[in-house]
Design an enzyme around this catalytic site. Structure first.
Site, PDB file in Angstrom:
ATOM      1  N   LYS A   1      -9.995  22.451 -17.739  1.00 22.27           N
ATOM      2  CA  LYS A   1      -9.500  23.071 -16.504  1.00 22.27           C
ATOM      3  C   LYS A   1     -10.187  24.392 -16.163  1.00 22.27           C
ATOM      4  O   LYS A   1     -10.446  24.663 -14.995  1.00 22.27           O
ATOM      5  CB  LYS A   1      -7.992  23.263 -16.575  1.00 22.27           C
ATOM      6  CG  LYS A   1      -7.252  21.933 -16.511  1.00 22.27           C
ATOM      7  CD  LYS A   1      -5.763  22.125 -16.472  1.00 22.27           C
ATOM      8  CE  LYS A   1      -5.071  20.799 -16.683  1.00 22.27           C
ATOM      9  NZ  LYS A   1      -4.213  20.383 -15.625  1.00 22.27           N
TER      10      LYS A   1
ATOM     11  N   GLU B 174      -2.153  30.820 -14.375  1.00 20.13           N
ATOM     12  CA  GLU B 174      -2.295  30.562 -12.938  1.00 20.13           C
ATOM     13  C   GLU B 174      -1.085  31.105 -12.204  1.00 20.13           C
ATOM     14  O   GLU B 174       0.030  31.074 -12.737  1.00 20.13           O
ATOM     15  CB  GLU B 174      -2.311  29.041 -12.723  1.00 20.13           C
ATOM     16  CG  GLU B 174      -3.619  28.478 -12.267  1.00 20.13           C
ATOM     17  CD  GLU B 174      -3.546  26.976 -12.087  1.00 20.13           C
ATOM     18  OE1 GLU B 174      -4.503  26.336 -12.503  1.00 20.13           O
ATOM     19  OE2 GLU B 174      -2.557  26.447 -11.551  1.00 20.13           O
TER      20      GLU B 174
ATOM     21  N   ARG C 101     -11.810   9.507 -12.190  1.00 19.88           N
ATOM     22  CA  ARG C 101     -11.463   8.099 -12.446  1.00 19.88           C
ATOM     23  C   ARG C 101     -10.661   7.556 -11.275  1.00 19.88           C
ATOM     24  O   ARG C 101     -10.343   8.291 -10.341  1.00 19.88           O
ATOM     25  CB  ARG C 101     -10.609   8.015 -13.705  1.00 19.88           C
ATOM     26  CG  ARG C 101      -9.378   8.908 -13.578  1.00 19.88           C
ATOM     27  CD  ARG C 101      -8.360   8.707 -14.661  1.00 19.88           C
ATOM     28  NE  ARG C 101      -7.401   9.780 -14.725  1.00 19.88           N
ATOM     29  CZ  ARG C 101      -6.323   9.903 -13.977  1.00 19.88           C
ATOM     30  NH1 ARG C 101      -6.065   9.002 -13.058  1.00 19.88           N
ATOM     31  NH2 ARG C 101      -5.496  10.923 -14.097  1.00 19.88           N
TER      32      ARG C 101
HETATM   33  P1  ADP Z   1      -1.585  18.103 -15.639  1.00 18.42           P
HETATM   34  O1  ADP Z   1      -3.075  18.034 -15.680  1.00 18.42           O
HETATM   35  O2  ADP Z   1      -0.945  18.377 -16.962  1.00 18.42           O
HETATM   36  O3  ADP Z   1      -0.966  16.960 -14.890  1.00 18.42           O
HETATM   37  P2  ADP Z   1      -1.665  19.838 -13.336  1.00 18.42           P
HETATM   38  O4  ADP Z   1      -2.446  21.090 -13.411  1.00 18.42           O
HETATM   39  O5  ADP Z   1      -2.304  18.682 -12.642  1.00 18.42           O
HETATM   40  O6  ADP Z   1      -1.234  19.413 -14.810  1.00 18.42           O
HETATM   41  O7  ADP Z   1      -0.252  20.128 -12.690  1.00 18.42           O
HETATM   42  C1  ADP Z   1       0.813  19.177 -12.717  1.00 18.42           C
HETATM   43  C2  ADP Z   1       1.851  19.534 -11.672  1.00 18.42           C
HETATM   44  O8  ADP Z   1       2.378  20.839 -11.927  1.00 18.42           O
HETATM   45  C3  ADP Z   1       1.316  19.611 -10.255  1.00 18.42           C
HETATM   46  O9  ADP Z   1       1.266  18.358  -9.643  1.00 18.42           O
HETATM   47  C4  ADP Z   1       2.330  20.537  -9.608  1.00 18.42           C
HETATM   48  O10 ADP Z   1       3.516  19.856  -9.303  1.00 18.42           O
HETATM   49  C5  ADP Z   1       2.625  21.516 -10.709  1.00 18.42           C
HETATM   50  N1  ADP Z   1       1.728  22.691 -10.624  1.00 18.42           N
HETATM   51  C6  ADP Z   1       0.550  22.853 -11.272  1.00 18.42           C
HETATM   52  N2  ADP Z   1      -0.002  24.049 -11.008  1.00 18.42           N
HETATM   53  C7  ADP Z   1       0.830  24.679 -10.163  1.00 18.42           C
HETATM   54  C8  ADP Z   1       0.838  25.961  -9.537  1.00 18.42           C
HETATM   55  N3  ADP Z   1      -0.137  26.852  -9.758  1.00 18.42           N
HETATM   56  N4  ADP Z   1       1.871  26.286  -8.733  1.00 18.42           N
HETATM   57  C9  ADP Z   1       2.895  25.407  -8.529  1.00 18.42           C
HETATM   58  N5  ADP Z   1       2.954  24.199  -9.102  1.00 18.42           N
HETATM   59  C10 ADP Z   1       1.946  23.822  -9.910  1.00 18.42           C
END
Ligand code: ADP
Length: 500
Positions: free
Chosen positions: A116, A200, A292
């Site tokens: 990430k 973040e 993917r």
């Molecule tokens: P993973 O890779 O573990 O699935 P992600 O980074 O894709 O994690 O985030 C999963 C979910 O968490 C997102 O779809 C969203 O709902 C929530 N999320 C992630 N980052 C943020 C953020 N900075 N602010 C608010 N919600 C977030």
């Protein structure tokens, strides 16, 4: 054109890829573990190779066994599906060494997007807006506190190698920062064998909206619209729809263009998804790129008419994209419910076991991408996704009504499924109004905790029906059709309540 491919996956996605192969005259070859001897994908494939014990590390996650199976059957290419080895650059490199085509991106863009912080750095350099936060992992508590002060609360701690919502921690106030950091690190270590965590900003009232892209070997990159994926439970998607009821055309187009820029900047090939977090003012930020095919790809197929798996196979065979950006004109609405072998009335506990009776929905605009059959025994060893129920309609309302109709037809006996959970979501006034964020399900669960579940459910259904009636206004009455009998409505509530 490819002649024979190995599908390094199982369940509904292996079946999905087999279907595309059959239509293209490509020979599909399956692999299976001890737990999958009788699985649907094994029955449907032309050939099937045994690759080991049920534990994923002994079978579907074992790179050398997959390579060996591909060589034994003479497959020219490997389709990884999603999950398992789909985003593992080691498999891509081994394919390159063995002269096998990997149906996905090259190893380099996959590696960039797999971590990430490296993805964030790369996107930042390419001018793609990223969520405010750190570009490196945090190593000590002093730095953690300093960065947290800069970013502000609430904030999210995320595992740099994260996925599936693991290693993700919401920190609401400064007092919780250090303890959450330690927890996130240990979860990251146990899940991804690396404790690296970064910070973040937590975006308020967030929407998760993603853009599907496809890229060929000739520099053509096209986006195929968005998918609204905010309906999540514990950071996992459960229902997706397109178009997003939240976006306007201007934001939609801007996000598509940014997604193309993101993919082009790293030399991406094949199908991929750029995920964004969109805030309440429709400002969007890059979240991550999935290198993917996504679980929810069918909704994009339903509105664009593009078969994404065939598109993947064509790109892998070295063909240029058969369409340009201006040819993509999504029609109507589509929605997907992930039907899981879980008990929604018992904290979504897994519900493996034998399916003693199965009736699947059909009819206009209904698609069931499933990996099960009557008599099949759902194993406990893997993801509990049984099938994806997808509906298409000319309008969002028609799509929802069709989904409700299809869910009512769907009968799975012998195990518990999440079907009643979706009936509840789909009838919720906020969902019907298209007004929901990623918090919807946790709020619904809180609502449910207050008051008896049966009463709350009946009230929800009644509110849902009222909202539909309001939305339709007087149209139904003035069209001359008799108003629906109260008995019928009550009967429907009763039918749905009985499923509780
Ligand atoms: P993973 O890779 O573990 O699935 P992600 O980074 O894709 O994690 O985030 C999963 C979910 O968490 C997102 O779809 C969203 O709902 C929530 N999320 C992630 N980052 C943020 C953020 N900075 N602010 C608010 N919600 C977030």
């Amino acid at each position: 054109m490819l002649k024979k491919i190995l599908i390094a996956n199982r369940g509904e996605i292996a079946v999905r890829v087999i279907r595309a192969c059959r239509e293209m005259g490509i020979i599909p070859v399956a692999v299976y573990s001890d737990a999958d001897r009788k699985a649907l994908h094994v029955r449907m494939a032309e050939e099937a190779y045994y690759i080991g014990e049920a534990a994923p590390l002994e079978s579907y996650l074992h790179v050398e066994k997959i390579i060996c199976a591909a060589k034994s059957c003479g497959a020219e290419a490997i389709h990884p599906g999603y999950g398992f080895l789909a985003e593992n650059p080691r498999l891509v490199k081994r394919c390159e060494e063995e002269g096998i085509i990997f149906i996905g991106p090259p190893s380099e863009p996959m590696e960039i997007m797999g971590e990430k912080t490296s993805a964030r750095k790369k996107m930042h350099e390419a001018g793609v807006p990223i969520i405010p936060g750190t570009l490196e992992s945090i190593v000590d508590e002093k730095e953690l506190k300093r960065k947290a002060r800069e970013i502000g609360f609430p904030l999210l701690l995320k595992a740099s190698l994260g996925g599936g919502g693991k290693g993700l921690r919401l920190v609401k106030k400064a007092e919780d920062l250090v303890s959450c950091f330690k927890l996130a690190q240990s979860e990251a270590l146990s899940s991804f064998a690396d404790p690296a965590v970064y910070v973040e900003k937590y975006i308020d009232e967030p929407h998760h909206i993603e853009i599907q892209i496809v890229a060929d070997h000739f520099g053509n990159v096209v986006y195929l619209g968005e998918r609204e994926c905010s309906m999540q439970r514990r950071y996992q998607k459960v229902l997706e729809e397109t178009p997003s009821p939240f976006l306007d055309d201007q934001t939609r187009q801007a996000m598509g263009q940014v997604a193309v820029k993101a993919a082009s900047s790293i030399g991406y090939r094949n199908a991929g998804t750029v995920e964004f977090i969109v805030d309440k003012d429709r400002k969007f930020y890059f979240l991550e790129m999935n290198a993917r095919l996504q679980v929810e790809h069918p909704i994009t197929e339903m509105v664009t008419g593009v078969d994404l798996v065939k598109c993947q196979l064509d790109i892998a065979a070295g063909n240029p994209l058969p369409f340009r950006q201006e040819d993509i004109k999504p029609q109507g609405n589509a929605m997907e419910c992930r039907i899981m072998a879980e008990d929604p009335f018992n904290d979504f506990m897994p519900s493996p076991g034998k399916i003693v009776y199965l009736h699947t929905p059909a009819g206009l605009g209904v698609r069931d991408d499933s990996g099960i059959y009557e008599g099949y025994e759902v194993p406990l060893d893997y993801d509990p996704l049984l099938s994806k129920l997808i509906t298409w309609g000319r309008t969002r309302e028609e799509t929802i009504r069709r989904m409700l109709r299809a869910l009512a037809e769907y009968q799975v006996y012998g195990i518990k499924t999440t079907i009643p959970f979706f009936q509840k979501i789909l009838l919720h006034p906020k969902f019907l109004a298209g007004q929901y964020t990623t918090h919807f399900i946790s709020e619904l669960e809180k609502e449910q905790d207050q008051g008896s579940p049966a009463e709350a459910f009946a009230a929800l259904i009644a509110a849902g029906i009222r909202t539909y009636r309001d939305a339709r206004g007087e149209a139904e009455v003035s069209s001359g059709r008799a108003k629906e009998s109260q008995w019928k409505t009550q009967g429907r509530i009763q039918n749905l309540s009985n499923r509780l």
